[in-house]
Design a protein around this motif. Structure first.
Motif, PDB file in Angstrom:
ATOM      1  N   ARG A 251      47.948  22.571  11.708  1.00  0.00           N
ATOM      2  CA  ARG A 251      46.620  23.029  11.023  1.00  0.00           C
ATOM      3  C   ARG A 251      45.616  21.793  11.300  1.00  0.00           C
ATOM      4  NH1 ARG A 251      47.249  26.654   6.891  1.00  0.00           N
ATOM      5  NH2 ARG A 251      49.576  27.085   6.385  1.00  0.00           N
ATOM      6  N   ILE A 252      46.111  20.603  11.379  1.00  0.00           N
ATOM      7  CA  ILE A 252      45.049  19.410  11.568  1.00  0.00           C
ATOM      8  C   ILE A 252      44.628  19.589  12.876  1.00  0.00           C
ATOM      9  CG2 ILE A 252      46.983  17.733  12.048  1.00  0.00           C
ATOM     10  CD1 ILE A 252      45.297  15.682  10.751  1.00  0.00           C
ATOM     11  N   VAL A 253      45.217  19.778  13.955  1.00  0.00           N
ATOM     12  CA  VAL A 253      45.040  19.806  15.351  1.00  0.00           C
ATOM     13  C   VAL A 253      43.940  20.981  15.522  1.00  0.00           C
ATOM     14  CG1 VAL A 253      45.539  20.486  17.777  1.00  0.00           C
ATOM     15  CG2 VAL A 253      47.003  19.006  16.478  1.00  0.00           C
ATOM     16  N   GLN A 254      44.191  21.855  14.823  1.00  0.00           N
ATOM     17  CA  GLN A 254      43.302  23.275  14.737  1.00  0.00           C
ATOM     18  C   GLN A 254      41.878  22.870  14.294  1.00  0.00           C
ATOM     19  OE1 GLN A 254      44.160  26.503  12.158  1.00  0.00           O
ATOM     20  NE2 GLN A 254      43.805  28.032  13.738  1.00  0.00           N
ATOM     21  N   GLU A 255      41.969  22.133  13.227  1.00  0.00           N
ATOM     22  CA  GLU A 255      40.941  21.823  12.516  1.00  0.00           C
ATOM     23  C   GLU A 255      40.120  20.682  13.290  1.00  0.00           C
ATOM     24  OE1 GLU A 255      42.281  19.984   8.713  1.00  0.00           O
ATOM     25  OE2 GLU A 255      42.445  21.960   7.994  1.00  0.00           O
ATOM     26  N   ARG A 256      40.654  19.906  14.055  1.00  0.00           N
ATOM     27  CA  ARG A 256      39.983  18.809  14.979  1.00  0.00           C
ATOM     28  C   ARG A 256      39.491  19.709  16.172  1.00  0.00           C
ATOM     29  NH1 ARG A 256      41.781  13.494  13.305  1.00  0.00           N
ATOM     30  NH2 ARG A 256      42.020  13.841  11.042  1.00  0.00           N
ATOM     31  N   MET A 257      40.069  20.518  16.572  1.00  0.00           N
ATOM     32  CA  MET A 257      39.662  21.426  17.732  1.00  0.00           C
ATOM     33  C   MET A 257      38.427  22.150  17.303  1.00  0.00           C
ATOM     34  SD  MET A 257      43.149  22.947  19.490  1.00  0.00           S
ATOM     35  CE  MET A 257      42.000  24.142  20.577  1.00  0.00           C
ATOM     36  N   GLN A 258      38.412  22.570  16.126  1.00  0.00           N
ATOM     37  CA  GLN A 258      37.275  23.298  15.764  1.00  0.00           C
ATOM     38  C   GLN A 258      36.043  22.500  15.572  1.00  0.00           C
ATOM     39  OE1 GLN A 258      36.672  26.707  14.974  1.00  0.00           O
ATOM     40  NE2 GLN A 258      34.538  25.818  15.011  1.00  0.00           N
ATOM     41  N   LYS A 259      36.225  21.239  15.093  1.00  0.00           N
ATOM     42  CA  LYS A 259      35.194  19.978  14.733  1.00  0.00           C
ATOM     43  C   LYS A 259      34.623  19.726  16.226  1.00  0.00           C
ATOM     44  CE  LYS A 259      32.400  17.029  13.058  1.00  0.00           C
ATOM     45  NZ  LYS A 259      31.176  17.416  12.220  1.00  0.00           N
ATOM     46  N   ALA A 260      35.467  19.721  17.394  1.00  0.00           N
ATOM     47  CA  ALA A 260      35.029  19.199  18.763  1.00  0.00           C
ATOM     48  C   ALA A 260      34.296  20.203  19.274  1.00  0.00           C
ATOM     49  CB  ALA A 260      36.403  18.945  19.487  1.00  0.00           C
ATOM     50  N   ALA A 261      34.510  21.468  18.862  1.00  0.00           N
ATOM     51  CA  ALA A 261      33.784  22.715  19.505  1.00  0.00           C
ATOM     52  C   ALA A 261      32.367  22.604  18.561  1.00  0.00           C
ATOM     53  CB  ALA A 261      34.526  23.988  19.001  1.00  0.00           C
ATOM     54  N   GLU A 262      32.319  22.237  17.469  1.00  0.00           N
ATOM     55  CA  GLU A 262      30.863  22.376  17.005  1.00  0.00           C
ATOM     56  C   GLU A 262      30.197  21.143  17.404  1.00  0.00           C
ATOM     57  OE1 GLU A 262      32.204  21.716  12.893  1.00  0.00           O
ATOM     58  OE2 GLU A 262      32.885  23.792  12.558  1.00  0.00           O
ATOM     59  N   LEU A 263      30.724  20.010  17.920  1.00  0.00           N
ATOM     60  CA  LEU A 263      30.165  18.885  17.868  1.00  0.00           C
ATOM     61  C   LEU A 263      29.406  19.292  19.242  1.00  0.00           C
ATOM     62  CD1 LEU A 263      32.549  15.904  17.513  1.00  0.00           C
ATOM     63  CD2 LEU A 263      30.522  16.095  16.581  1.00  0.00           C
ATOM     64  N   VAL A 264      30.048  19.969  20.480  1.00  0.00           N
ATOM     65  CA  VAL A 264      29.162  20.314  21.472  1.00  0.00           C
ATOM     66  C   VAL A 264      28.533  21.432  21.578  1.00  0.00           C
ATOM     67  CG1 VAL A 264      29.653  20.943  24.033  1.00  0.00           C
ATOM     68  CG2 VAL A 264      31.150  19.015  22.829  1.00  0.00           C
ATOM     69  N   GLY A 265      28.740  22.472  20.841  1.00  0.00           N
ATOM     70  CA  GLY A 265      28.431  23.607  20.197  1.00  0.00           C
ATOM     71  C   GLY A 265      28.694  24.760  21.311  1.00  0.00           C
ATOM     72  N   LEU A 266      30.108  24.598  21.663  1.00  0.00           N
ATOM     73  CA  LEU A 266      30.989  25.663  22.259  1.00  0.00           C
ATOM     74  C   LEU A 266      31.795  26.602  21.355  1.00  0.00           C
ATOM     75  CD1 LEU A 266      31.931  23.729  25.705  1.00  0.00           C
ATOM     76  CD2 LEU A 266      30.544  25.668  25.466  1.00  0.00           C
ATOM     77  N   PRO A 267      32.141  27.523  21.780  1.00  0.00           N
ATOM     78  CA  PRO A 267      33.221  28.604  21.006  1.00  0.00           C
ATOM     79  C   PRO A 267      34.400  27.607  21.018  1.00  0.00           C
ATOM     80  CG  PRO A 267      32.215  29.768  22.517  1.00  0.00           C
ATOM     81  CD  PRO A 267      31.870  28.543  22.842  1.00  0.00           C
TER      82      PRO A 267
END
Length: 320
Positions: A251-267
């Motif tokens: 779950r935590i890796v999934q959450e960090r991946m989602q945050k990384a996507a938001e930081l750049v602006g990618l899906p």
């Protein structure tokens, strides 16, 4: 001690009789159990056969665009995110042993100062594959520190010669030694890869986030594919640290991946978690698969994008 049996949804009755007596009872807590999903949200085959298949895909890769014989992938990101370590790790995967190359370091202001492009060879001393990984100066927290947006775009467009030493106070221009006025297609960058640290994605500065998003928009305008690599995923989840095959059930890796996507602006589908070789002295099958899977996605992104430009990326920009 008196114990009453209770039915468990997964294992059924723990005791064969409804009532039982026992002398001793041990209670065990499953560490981080709540952090793992029941099933992975991305399917990966963690087998030796899959590792060899992915390795072969890389060593035999040829760009689908006939005008190209090699592709250049530029690694971008904050200082210390693991850009140079990723290059070292990919070489380790192909050499089948951890490669000890003097291209990485750990200093607060960043180890890489120059533009350096590395041929990725199928084996130690062998012929180069069609993939070239390019390393550059890391981003700082503001436009005035680290590699600037102006210089980043100059590299992507192919104007900057290899070996150029970046200086925040001296932007690349026509007078820069070795500056390419009209770069050839093989001089340009064919995919930009944002490398972010899973341990730091929640604490990156607002200035850095603005820089990442702005660069995302600029690269998009050039028609060049770009993805995100999320490093150090093993350091944010104990289960992944034990075995990276748990990366897509964490779950935590999934959450960090989602945050990384938001930081750049990618899906989220454009974000790939990896674990670089750092403390290991030998390669690991599952770690190799995770690294090679990311490279495979990068190469697919390049081939997909090549269908949309008839010649060079910078020419596509001119026609917009």
């Amino acid at each position: 001690m008196y114990v009453r049996s209770q039915s468990d949804d997964i294992y059924g009755d723990v005791w064969t009789e409804e009532k039982a007596y026992c002398v001793e009872v041990e209670v065990h807590r499953v560490q981080d159990a709540e952090d793992l999903l029941f099933s992975p949200w991305r399917e990966v085959s963690w087998t030796e056969k899959k590792r060899e298949e992915l390795r072969e895909n890389l060593t035999l890769y040829k760009p689908s665009f006939e005008a190209l014989s090699k592709v250049r992938v530029l690694l971008l990101g904050p200082v210390g995110a693991g850009k140079s370590s990723f290059i070292n790790s990919i070489r380790s995967v192909l050499y089948r042993r951890v490669s000890l190359l003097p291209i990485i370091g750990s200093v607060s202001e960043g180890f890489t100062k120059k533009l350096k492009c590395y041929d990725i060879r199928a084996e130690k001393g062998g012929q180069p594959t069609a993939l070239t990984l390019c390393d550059a100066m890391g981003f700082g927290d503001s436009e005035g520190t680290g590699m600037t947006l102006h210089d980043t775009l100059a590299v992507i467009k192919g104007h900057v010669p290899e070996g150029h030493k970046f200086q925040s106070e001296a932007s690349i221009n026509f007078n820069t030694p070795g500056y390419r006025q009209s770069p050839a297609m093989e001089d340009t960058v064919h995919c930009a890869v944002f490398v972010l640290d899973a341990c730091k994605v929640l604490s990156y500065s607002e200035n850095l986030e603005k820089k990442l998003k702005k660069l995302h928009r600029m690269i998009s305008d050039l028609g060049i594919p770009h993805v995100v690599l999320l490093t150090h995923v093993d350091q944010v989840c104990h289960a992944v640290q034990e075995d990276v095959q748990y990366v897509y059930t964490s779950r935590i890796v999934q959450e960090r991946m989602q945050k990384a996507a938001e930081l750049v602006g990618l899906p989220l589908s454009f974000v790939y978690p990896i674990k670089n070789y750092a403390s290991e002295v030998s390669v690991n099958c599952n770690t190799d698969i995770l690294l090679l899977s990311a490279v495979n996605q990068i190469l697919q992104a390049i081939d997909d994008a090549s269908e949309d430009y008839p010649s060079a990326p910078q020419e596509a920009e001119t026609k917009r």
